[in-house]
Scaffold this active site. Structure first.
Site, PDB file in Angstrom:
ATOM      1  N   CYS A   7      -0.752  -6.431 -58.018  1.00 25.92           N
ATOM      2  CA  CYS A   7      -0.455  -7.460 -58.999  1.00 25.92           C
ATOM      3  C   CYS A   7      -1.757  -7.810 -59.715  1.00 25.92           C
ATOM      4  CB  CYS A   7       0.106  -8.688 -58.297  1.00 25.92           C
ATOM      5  SG  CYS A   7       0.012 -10.200 -59.269  1.00 25.92           S
ATOM      6  N   CYS A  15      -1.454 -15.859 -59.663  1.00 27.11           N
ATOM      7  CA  CYS A  15      -0.337 -15.488 -58.793  1.00 27.11           C
ATOM      8  C   CYS A  15      -0.322 -16.381 -57.560  1.00 27.11           C
ATOM      9  CB  CYS A  15      -0.464 -14.025 -58.382  1.00 27.11           C
ATOM     10  SG  CYS A  15       0.881 -13.473 -57.328  1.00 27.11           S
ATOM     11  N   GLU A  41      -3.443  -4.597 -14.833  1.00 32.08           N
ATOM     12  CA  GLU A  41      -2.249  -4.869 -15.625  1.00 32.08           C
ATOM     13  C   GLU A  41      -1.366  -5.831 -14.844  1.00 32.08           C
ATOM     14  OE1 GLU A  41      -2.376  -3.195 -18.451  1.00 32.08           O
ATOM     15  OE2 GLU A  41      -0.379  -3.405 -19.334  1.00 32.08           O
ATOM     16  N   ASP A  97       3.860  -1.101 -18.272  1.00 32.20           N
ATOM     17  CA  ASP A  97       4.176  -1.888 -19.459  1.00 32.20           C
ATOM     18  C   ASP A  97       4.043  -3.370 -19.121  1.00 32.20           C
ATOM     19  OD1 ASP A  97       4.921  -2.445 -22.006  1.00 32.20           O
ATOM     20  OD2 ASP A  97       7.060  -2.182 -21.666  1.00 32.20           O
ATOM     21  N   LYS A 135       2.252   9.088 -23.891  1.00 33.60           N
ATOM     22  CA  LYS A 135       3.393   8.162 -23.894  1.00 33.60           C
ATOM     23  C   LYS A 135       4.719   8.898 -23.898  1.00 33.60           C
ATOM     24  CE  LYS A 135       1.204   4.178 -25.602  1.00 33.60           C
ATOM     25  NZ  LYS A 135       1.490   2.871 -26.152  1.00 33.60           N
ATOM     26  N   LYS A 193       1.281   4.404 -16.806  1.00 30.38           N
ATOM     27  CA  LYS A 193       0.861   3.359 -17.719  1.00 30.38           C
ATOM     28  C   LYS A 193       1.883   2.230 -17.621  1.00 30.38           C
ATOM     29  CE  LYS A 193      -0.843   2.996 -22.427  1.00 30.38           C
ATOM     30  NZ  LYS A 193      -0.391   1.615 -22.531  1.00 30.38           N
ATOM     31  N   LYS A 247      -7.234  10.471 -16.913  1.00 31.00           N
ATOM     32  CA  LYS A 247      -8.653  10.132 -17.029  1.00 31.00           C
ATOM     33  C   LYS A 247      -9.490  11.218 -16.378  1.00 31.00           C
ATOM     34  CE  LYS A 247      -7.762   5.200 -16.540  1.00 31.00           C
ATOM     35  NZ  LYS A 247      -7.666   4.132 -15.538  1.00 31.00           N
ATOM     36  N   TYR A 302      -7.157  -1.055 -11.992  1.00 32.02           N
ATOM     37  CA  TYR A 302      -7.448   0.364 -12.211  1.00 32.02           C
ATOM     38  C   TYR A 302      -8.740   0.650 -12.959  1.00 32.02           C
ATOM     39  CZ  TYR A 302      -5.549  -0.988 -16.684  1.00 32.02           C
ATOM     40  OH  TYR A 302      -5.307  -1.643 -17.856  1.00 32.02           O
ATOM     41  N   ARG A 306      -6.984 -10.006 -22.393  1.00 30.27           N
ATOM     42  CA  ARG A 306      -7.925  -9.381 -23.307  1.00 30.27           C
ATOM     43  C   ARG A 306      -7.181  -8.872 -24.524  1.00 30.27           C
ATOM     44  NH1 ARG A 306     -12.347  -8.383 -20.995  1.00 30.27           N
ATOM     45  NH2 ARG A 306     -12.854  -6.856 -22.574  1.00 30.27           N
ATOM     46  N   CYS A 362       4.882  -7.939 -60.638  1.00 28.91           N
ATOM     47  CA  CYS A 362       4.775  -8.719 -59.412  1.00 28.91           C
ATOM     48  C   CYS A 362       6.014  -9.596 -59.272  1.00 28.91           C
ATOM     49  CB  CYS A 362       3.525  -9.588 -59.462  1.00 28.91           C
ATOM     50  SG  CYS A 362       3.437 -10.781 -58.107  1.00 28.91           S
ATOM     51  N   GLU A 376      -2.455   8.366 -13.921  1.00 30.85           N
ATOM     52  CA  GLU A 376      -1.940   7.067 -13.482  1.00 30.85           C
ATOM     53  C   GLU A 376      -0.803   6.633 -14.396  1.00 30.85           C
ATOM     54  OE1 GLU A 376      -5.041   4.031 -12.977  1.00 30.85           O
ATOM     55  OE2 GLU A 376      -6.520   5.653 -13.067  1.00 30.85           O
TER      56      GLU A 376
END
Length: 423
Positions: free
Chosen positions: A342, A348, A90, A34, A230, A32, A206, A142, A53, A324, A30
DNA sequence: GTATGGAGAGGTTCGGTTCT
DNA sequence: AGAACCGAACCTCTCCATAC
């Protein structure tokens, strides 16, 4: 990201299931999308609740806004309607709707949105659902959440069942007899993605059979039965102007690259974390270098590497400070540790402020209305030294209210937020 | 008294690193 | 192995301050 990793994914699945190399495992490929993921809950066939979510657990309740989407059915269709049904999907904005929205924004002399995903996310968070309704959002569904009764035994049949119930599903998903076929889908999409009506950032494979999915289970939050493949992220070149050091709650010194602002993947990037001393050395990043940046997962700016041929003469390796930058205490690196810390402790200012920030954060005491800037200002003014001081702030209410940027309303809100947590 | 701008907060996206 | 945390950019919302 590479085809090898996809092959490996299937090998892993087969090994885990005790299948032979040659045994077939059906996959669903499937695209993906955006966008931003949402969960819808239906009770007795009616939309009861819709939420984003964020971290996969709870999200904001945006039911009223989701109801305005044409792709979100108010009532389920068909004869096989489960008592309760939770679906995930989505929400996104098509490229055409995004361009049109920005034209309208321009006409109203409002700032344009940076990219379709941000426009979609912003539209869904509106207080007034009428604004959301005017934004032309779309959605594909989906995945299943809580289900009172099984409605499918495979992902492919589930998508079909979703359509019968009245949900829109992505029509270019494909059932693949093997990983080779799934990779072919990926290659095809990589070529045609520019012509799609919406942005995609990869393909998800999947395992089709839900019984196998159950056996595979999860590793922490990631399912063992799915792989997000991706596309390579867009990259850009820019100059690294400086490396600054941030001091965290526990005293960790974190180097951050300040970059000449550059557009990558639809947003302007000007900073990127370098994580730690070793990372700088590993990449041999120096101030003045030309660097290649991308957005990891198309979100977080990341320095991929440097262009050595463009290094200015005389550029020196970065000397990580031994003190630091905030309090001047020694910064030491314990053997076996990656971070330089530090040693100033509560002396600090940076550590004290970070501790306070952590204390009021959502995962701790969750006190609303006390953000970084206010904590810094209060600390500076001596109004607040440590977490216990938060509960004494009311004693200095008058002083607080006299501060710039503070009025009766904001002071009252803050006092109420603190009181609520006192219990 | 009303409109407008700015600052700050908080939430969203995701991966990478580090700690437990 | 799993969870926590951090980082950057964008967006909306709230509130205060300013201009009219």
């Amino acid at each position: 990201f590479t085809e090898d990793e996809a092959q490996e994914f299937v090998q892993r699945v087969k090994r885990f299931l005790g299948l032979a190399e040659g045994d077939p495992v059906e996959l669903v490929a499937e695209p993906k999308i955006d966008g931003l993921s949402v969960a819808l809950r239906y009770e007795a066939g009616r939309l009861a609740q819709g939420a984003t979510r964020g971290d996969g657990v709870v999200g904001e309740d945006v039911t009223a806004n989701l109801r305005t989407l044409k792709d979100v059915p108010e009532r389920l269709h068909g004869s096989r309607i489960p008592a309760t049904l939770e679906v995930r999907g989505e929400v996104f904005m098509t490229k055409a709707d995004f361009l049109k929205l920005n034209q309208d924004q321009e006409k109203d002399s409002k700032p344009p949105f940076a990219n379709p995903r941000n426009a979609a996310a912003g539209s869904l968070r509106q207080l007034d659902p009428r604004i959301t309704a005017s934004r032309r959002l779309s959605a594909f569904f989906y995945a299943e959440g809580e289900l009172s009764e099984p409605i499918a035994g495979t992902q492919w049949d589930f998508l079909e069942a979703l359509r019968e119930l009245g949900f829109r599903t992505n029509p270019i998903a494909e059932l693949c007899p093997s990983i080779e076929a799934a990779l072919a889908v990926c290659r095809k999409l990589a070529e045609t993605r520019a012509r799609l009506a919406y942005d995609i950032d990869g393909v998800v494979y999947k395992v089709n059979d839900w019984a196998l999915q159950r056996r595979l289970g999860f590793v922490s939050r990631a399912p063992r039965w799915a792989l997000a493949h991706k596309f390579a992220a867009e990259r850009a070149m820019t100059r690294l102007n400086d490396i600054v050091i941030q001091v965290g709650r526990t005293g960790t010194l974190t180097p951050v690259a300040e970059l000449e602002p550059v557009t990558v993947g639809g947003v302007v990037v000007s900073r990127a974390t370098l994580h730690n001393e070793d990372e700088i050395a590993r990449k041999d990043v120096r101030v003045g270098d030309t660097v290649i940046v991308q957005r990891a997962g198309d979100v977080i700016p990341q320095i991929v590497g440097i262009v050595e041929s463009k290094r200015p003469k005389g550029a020196q390796p970065f000397a990580f400070p031994a003190k630091c930058p905030v309090c001047g205490s020694h910064a030491v690196r314990e053997p076996g540790e990656v971070a330089r810390r530090c040693t100033g402790g509560l002396v600090c200012a940076a550590q004290a402020v970070e501790r306070l920030r952590h204390f009021v954060s959502r995962n701790a005491f969750d006190i609303e209305g006390l953000g970084r800037k206010h904590i810094e200002a209060f600390f500076e003014a001596g109004l607040l030294k440590n977490p216990a001081g938060i509960f004494k702030l009311h004693e200095r209410r008058a002083e607080l209210e006299g501060r710039e940027g503070w009025g009766p309303q904001s002071t009252g809100n803050l006092m109420r937020a603190i009181e609520e947590r006192r219990k």
